[in-house]
Design a protein around this motif. Structure first.
Motif, PDB file in Angstrom:
ATOM      1  N   PRO A   1       0.826  -1.212   0.000  1.00  0.00           N
ATOM      2  CA  PRO A   1       0.000   0.000   0.000  1.00  0.00           C
ATOM      3  C   PRO A   1       0.859   1.261   0.000  1.00  0.00           C
ATOM      4  N   THR A   2       0.366   2.304  -0.652  1.00  0.00           N
ATOM      5  CA  THR A   2       0.919   3.642  -0.454  1.00  0.00           C
ATOM      6  C   THR A   2      -0.277   4.544  -0.153  1.00  0.00           C
ATOM      7  N   GLU A   3      -0.037   5.817   0.058  1.00  0.00           N
ATOM      8  CA  GLU A   3      -1.171   6.710   0.348  1.00  0.00           C
ATOM      9  C   GLU A   3      -1.973   7.040  -0.911  1.00  0.00           C
ATOM     10  N   THR A   4      -1.409   6.800  -2.109  1.00  0.00           N
ATOM     11  CA  THR A   4      -2.138   7.137  -3.341  1.00  0.00           C
ATOM     12  C   THR A   4      -2.912   5.933  -3.835  1.00  0.00           C
ATOM     13  N   VAL A   5      -2.187   4.911  -4.317  1.00  0.00           N
ATOM     14  CA  VAL A   5      -2.773   3.644  -4.775  1.00  0.00           C
ATOM     15  C   VAL A   5      -1.781   2.551  -4.389  1.00  0.00           C
TER      16      VAL A   5
ATOM     17  N   ILE B   1      -5.905   8.421  -5.925  1.00  0.00           N
ATOM     18  CA  ILE B   1      -5.490   8.808  -7.280  1.00  0.00           C
ATOM     19  C   ILE B   1      -3.969   8.937  -7.258  1.00  0.00           C
ATOM     20  N   GLU B   2      -3.316   8.543  -8.360  1.00  0.00           N
ATOM     21  CA  GLU B   2      -1.859   8.503  -8.394  1.00  0.00           C
ATOM     22  C   GLU B   2      -1.236   9.891  -8.188  1.00  0.00           C
ATOM     23  N   SER B   3       0.053   9.858  -7.814  1.00  0.00           N
ATOM     24  CA  SER B   3       0.784  11.081  -7.469  1.00  0.00           C
ATOM     25  C   SER B   3       0.872  12.074  -8.627  1.00  0.00           C
ATOM     26  N   THR B   4       1.068  13.322  -8.272  1.00  0.00           N
ATOM     27  CA  THR B   4       1.421  14.373  -9.226  1.00  0.00           C
ATOM     28  C   THR B   4       2.826  14.081  -9.752  1.00  0.00           C
TER      29      THR B   4
ATOM     30  N   GLY C   1       1.691  -6.741 -18.064  1.00  0.00           N
ATOM     31  CA  GLY C   1       1.454  -6.590 -19.494  1.00  0.00           C
ATOM     32  C   GLY C   1       1.673  -5.148 -19.893  1.00  0.00           C
ATOM     33  N   ARG C   2       2.703  -4.541 -19.291  1.00  0.00           N
ATOM     34  CA  ARG C   2       2.939  -3.115 -19.483  1.00  0.00           C
ATOM     35  C   ARG C   2       3.814  -2.877 -20.709  1.00  0.00           C
ATOM     36  N   PRO C   3       3.444  -1.887 -21.545  1.00  0.00           N
ATOM     37  CA  PRO C   3       4.280  -1.585 -22.704  1.00  0.00           C
ATOM     38  C   PRO C   3       5.709  -1.243 -22.270  1.00  0.00           C
TER      39      PRO C   3
ATOM     40  N   PRO D   1       1.886  13.595 -24.944  1.00  0.00           N
ATOM     41  CA  PRO D   1       2.211  13.771 -23.521  1.00  0.00           C
ATOM     42  C   PRO D   1       3.636  13.320 -23.246  1.00  0.00           C
ATOM     43  N   LYS D   2       4.304  14.002 -22.335  1.00  0.00           N
ATOM     44  CA  LYS D   2       5.704  13.681 -22.096  1.00  0.00           C
ATOM     45  C   LYS D   2       5.881  12.467 -21.184  1.00  0.00           C
ATOM     46  N   ALA D   3       4.929  12.222 -20.304  1.00  0.00           N
ATOM     47  CA  ALA D   3       4.981  10.980 -19.526  1.00  0.00           C
ATOM     48  C   ALA D   3       4.433   9.877 -20.429  1.00  0.00           C
ATOM     49  N   PRO D   4       5.277   8.915 -20.814  1.00  0.00           N
ATOM     50  CA  PRO D   4       4.811   7.915 -21.781  1.00  0.00           C
ATOM     51  C   PRO D   4       3.491   7.274 -21.378  1.00  0.00           C
TER      52      PRO D   4
ATOM     53  N   MET E   1       9.040  13.367  -8.596  1.00  0.00           N
ATOM     54  CA  MET E   1       9.927  14.314  -9.293  1.00  0.00           C
ATOM     55  C   MET E   1      10.748  13.578 -10.337  1.00  0.00           C
ATOM     56  N   ILE E   2      10.873  14.172 -11.507  1.00  0.00           N
ATOM     57  CA  ILE E   2      11.725  13.601 -12.557  1.00  0.00           C
ATOM     58  C   ILE E   2      13.037  14.369 -12.606  1.00  0.00           C
ATOM     59  N   LEU E   3      14.141  13.622 -12.502  1.00  0.00           N
ATOM     60  CA  LEU E   3      15.492  14.186 -12.511  1.00  0.00           C
ATOM     61  C   LEU E   3      16.366  13.360 -13.453  1.00  0.00           C
TER      62      LEU E   3
ATOM     63  N   ASP F   1       7.815   0.782 -23.267  1.00  0.00           N
ATOM     64  CA  ASP F   1       8.277   2.184 -23.323  1.00  0.00           C
ATOM     65  C   ASP F   1       7.715   3.024 -22.180  1.00  0.00           C
ATOM     66  N   ASN F   2       7.149   2.366 -21.162  1.00  0.00           N
ATOM     67  CA  ASN F   2       6.487   3.110 -20.089  1.00  0.00           C
ATOM     68  C   ASN F   2       7.280   2.987 -18.779  1.00  0.00           C
ATOM     69  N   PRO F   3       8.066   4.025 -18.425  1.00  0.00           N
ATOM     70  CA  PRO F   3       9.001   3.921 -17.297  1.00  0.00           C
ATOM     71  C   PRO F   3       8.316   3.815 -15.933  1.00  0.00           C
TER      72      PRO F   3
END
Ligand code: TXA
Ligand code: MG
Length: 352
Positions: free
Chosen positions: A37-41, A184-187, A62-64, A231-234, A104-106, A66-68
């Motif tokens: 569990p997390t606080e989002t999903v 709902i998933e994180s920002t 079954g995740r594509p 969209p930039k998030a694949p 955060m993306i770094l 190209d989806n990080p």
């Protein structure tokens, strides 16, 4: 089809759970998968530094390819090993929002395999605000890659039961921490851009971010369905979840929305179709036909966020042909709610 036994282990608080967390961490350290569990999903975790382990996540979901994946940490100091340089804005956001529903993306370091980032030079990082998640991350070495623990294309899980629906017999362990807090998933915020950019809206809103680091923009790719910008998030380009029934959002003043939904419901019922309606406590009494479900009080957007995915999953269990949903545009987390609802509806909206 199950080939392994999936254990579902209830956890309550850190102290009495230490032994259960240790056993879960053993699985992660050995290259296996654990849902937690997390606080989002709920997340489906593997050691983020272990490419073979991470590949099991893609396989199970079954995740594509190209989806990080998001790498989860428990201590801010650990961010240094997986990034090449931590900007000052990241430190300020850590102070303000971590642990919490912000990713955060770094720029990544060599420690993070391309299996985790789907070939990208960037890594997305989150510190979840959940004691069991934090304990599991620490106990298993500090870095857990975890997408939402749903089969690709299904709504994210907000209960351990949802995880079992999608992965029973396919993963060794589900830690059951009860219903999640946010739903709902994180920002997701990309800090590699000149102006930090929101790639996915969530409970940490643009206003909240701007109050800490100044200007923040929205990725134009997530704002409109007909945007020519990708969209930039694949993951945001996939139609996340299409309910079995045809879902349409009806938007406008409450009385007009109810009138239109009732009219549409009557038409469908006269054609022998089964109708589902997603409304709110305030409007529930306005509907008299079809399967009517209240998502919560309109004035309480936190509750709406918490119930959204469960309601969508529940409708898949029934045999409704069409679903009409009120819209929940509101400040705060309302933007994230509408983002997910419109994706589920394939952007079918009727404005009244
Ligand atoms: O709340 C959450 O974030 C949950 C919990 C489990 O932490 N996790 C989650 O993960 O929602 P997932 O995999 O379902 O969604 C991650 C999103 C995907 O859309 C993915 O494409 C994007 O983040 N993403 C991950 N790393 C990225 C990167 N380096 N650049 C751009 N987008 C990235
Ligand atoms: Mg997901």
């Amino acid at each position: 089809m199950g080939v392994m036994e999936t254990k579902i282990v209830k956890i309550t608080d850190c102290l009495s759970d230490a032994e259960k967390i240790r056993a879960a961490a053993e699985i992660i350290k050995e290259g296996g998968l654990v849902a937690f569990p997390t606080e989002t999903v709920y997340g489906l975790g593997a050691d983020a530094r272990n490419a073979d382990a991470v590949r099991k996540i893609y396989q199970a979901k079954g995740r594509p390819a190209d989806n990080p994946l998001i790498t989860h940490i428990a201590d801010f100091a650990d961010i240094e090993q997986i990034t090449s340089g931590v900007p000052e804005k990241a430190a300020r956001l850590n102070e303000a929002f971590w642990p919490g529903p912000l990713t955060m993306i770094l720029k990544k370091s060599a420690l993070v395999p391309y299996a985790t980032t789907a070939g990208l030079e960037t890594v997305s990082i989150r510190m979840p605000n959940h004691p069991a998640a934090l304990a599991l991350i620490r106990e298993s070495g500090g870095y857990i890659a975890a997408p939402s623990a749903n089969a690709s294309g299904r709504p994210s899980p907000t209960l351990a039961k949802h995880v079992a629906e999608d992965f029973d017999g396919r993963i060794p362990l589900i830690l059951d921490g009860g219903p999640v807090g946010i739903g709902i998933e994180s920002t997701i915020l990309d800090l590699t851009e000149e102006v930090p950019t929101i790639l996915r809206p969530g409970a940490v809103t643009r206003d909240m971010l701007e109050s800490v680091i100044g200007e923040v923009r929205m990725d134009p790719g997530i704002l409109s369905p007909d945007s020519t910008r990708k969209p930039k998030a694949p993951g945001m380009k996939y139609r996340h979840y299409a309910p079995r029934a045809d879902l349409t959002v009806v938007d406008g003043a409450a009385a007009d929305v109810a009138a239109r939904i009732n009219e549409l419901a009557a038409q469908n019922i006269s054609q022998r179709k089964k109708v589902g309606i997603i409304c709110t406590d305030e409007t529930y009494a306005r509907y008299s036909q079809g399967q009517v479900v209240s998502i919560g009080a309109r004035s309480d957007e936190e509750t709406i966020a918490r119930h959204l995915y469960k309601i969508l999953r529940d409708f898949d269990e029934t045999d409704v042909d069409v679903i009409y949903s009120e819209s929940f545009a509101a400040p705060g987390i309302g933007e994230a709610i509408m983002n997910r609802l419109l994706k589920a509806a394939g952007h079918q909206v009727i404005h009244v």
